[in-house]
Design an enzyme around this catalytic site. Sequence first.
Site, PDB file in Angstrom:
ATOM      1  N   GLU A  15       8.975  -0.654   4.325  1.00  0.00           N
ATOM      2  CA  GLU A  15       8.097  -1.003   2.751  1.00  0.00           C
ATOM      3  C   GLU A  15       9.039  -0.900   1.544  1.00  0.00           C
ATOM      4  OE1 GLU A  15       3.894   0.355   3.006  1.00  0.00           O
ATOM      5  OE2 GLU A  15       4.769   1.753   4.797  1.00  0.00           O
ATOM      6  N   SER A 186       1.007  -0.989   4.926  1.00  0.00           N
ATOM      7  CA  SER A 186       1.174  -2.443   4.325  1.00  0.00           C
ATOM      8  C   SER A 186       1.154  -3.448   5.319  1.00  0.00           C
ATOM      9  CB  SER A 186       2.631  -2.624   3.690  1.00  0.00           C
ATOM     10  OG  SER A 186       2.895  -1.778   2.402  1.00  0.00           O
ATOM     11  N   SER A 320      -3.253  -3.345  -8.191  1.00  0.00           N
ATOM     12  CA  SER A 320      -3.373  -2.586  -6.827  1.00  0.00           C
ATOM     13  C   SER A 320      -4.983  -2.080  -7.072  1.00  0.00           C
ATOM     14  CB  SER A 320      -2.247  -1.526  -6.534  1.00  0.00           C
ATOM     15  OG  SER A 320      -1.261  -2.148  -6.155  1.00  0.00           O
TER      16      SER A 320
END
Length: 359
Positions: A15, A186, A320
């Site tokens: 990530e 993710s 986000s």
Amino acid sequence: MKLKIFVLYGGKSPEHEVSLRTAFTVLGSIDRRKHDVYPVYITRDGLWCCEGLLDRRPDRIEDLALQPEARSAAHTLGTVLIRWISEAGGQAVVLPLLHGANGEDGTVQGLCELLGVAYVGNGVLSAAITLDKEVSKRLLKQAGIEQAEYRCIRLEDWRQRAVRLMEEVESEIGFPCYVKPASLGSSIGISRCEDAIQLRQGIETAFQYDSKLVIEEEIDGREIQVAVMGNERPLASLPGEFIHRSRFFDFESKYLDKELVMSVPAAVPPEVTERVRVTALKAYGLHECSGLARVDFFLNKEGRLFLNEINAFPGFTGTSMYPVMWERTDGTAYGELIEKLMDYALTRHADRQAVRHAR
């Protein structure tokens, strides 16, 4: 005197790019009139890099990839600690914008504890158990919080009896199902499997990222998220959801789909909103969380709520879900949210420093 903020990003994790996206937004949002900001980049090989005080807002994400002075992780970490953090003086806080292993799993948090430095986000225990999906699921099960049926498989067991494990998964979980590395986020390394061939392929893929994996039944329903913030008396935001076209909300869907729509607050009845917020707070406390976390649920057509997972450090770019949910819950702006999280970190640190370590 300004608060000194050491922003950690990158990391030895799949990530890595997600972390850089987060850092780019955060570094451009911290009020440098109030704070001295020190970007600390951790390479894919685990090398630490710091060039000192940030003098201007970064222009590109690529500019965040600093160059290490040596090829030894211990050497570069020591340099950052001695040259910058130990010499900081005044009040300092570490802001670890690290996703996945080697950052979100309690390792960096443990380092900060040993150094006696305040840090944003969850502590060693909560960071470790929230990242490990299998351990987290055991806690949720013991607490009676409803979740999807699941099965854990370890690499050595798979090597010894793969055929038998395949049969057990088909019998106990069935299809379609999801195969996930136990300690990754993710949607990296996750596969949606509709038959035995895809299941075997999904297991082999997941084992490339972790030595333990979780296989879950598919819940046919909506994916609802809620943001939680605070220490001893945490608060829960209004819930939100992503409206997307894909059956499986994978990495590409999350970060590359131009038609992805965020719905905050989620269009659910008030009773569901209340259940989501109450359950999120219960799970937050169950995992000993502090600072922040995002709690994800499935809501099926019958109105049943299944807790999917807890993210100890969720995506934190300007678009986000976590910061957007707070902005639409109580008007907390992005920069103000960062300030609140640092305040929680400093408060927790002061409380821990007051604990006696001698008789």
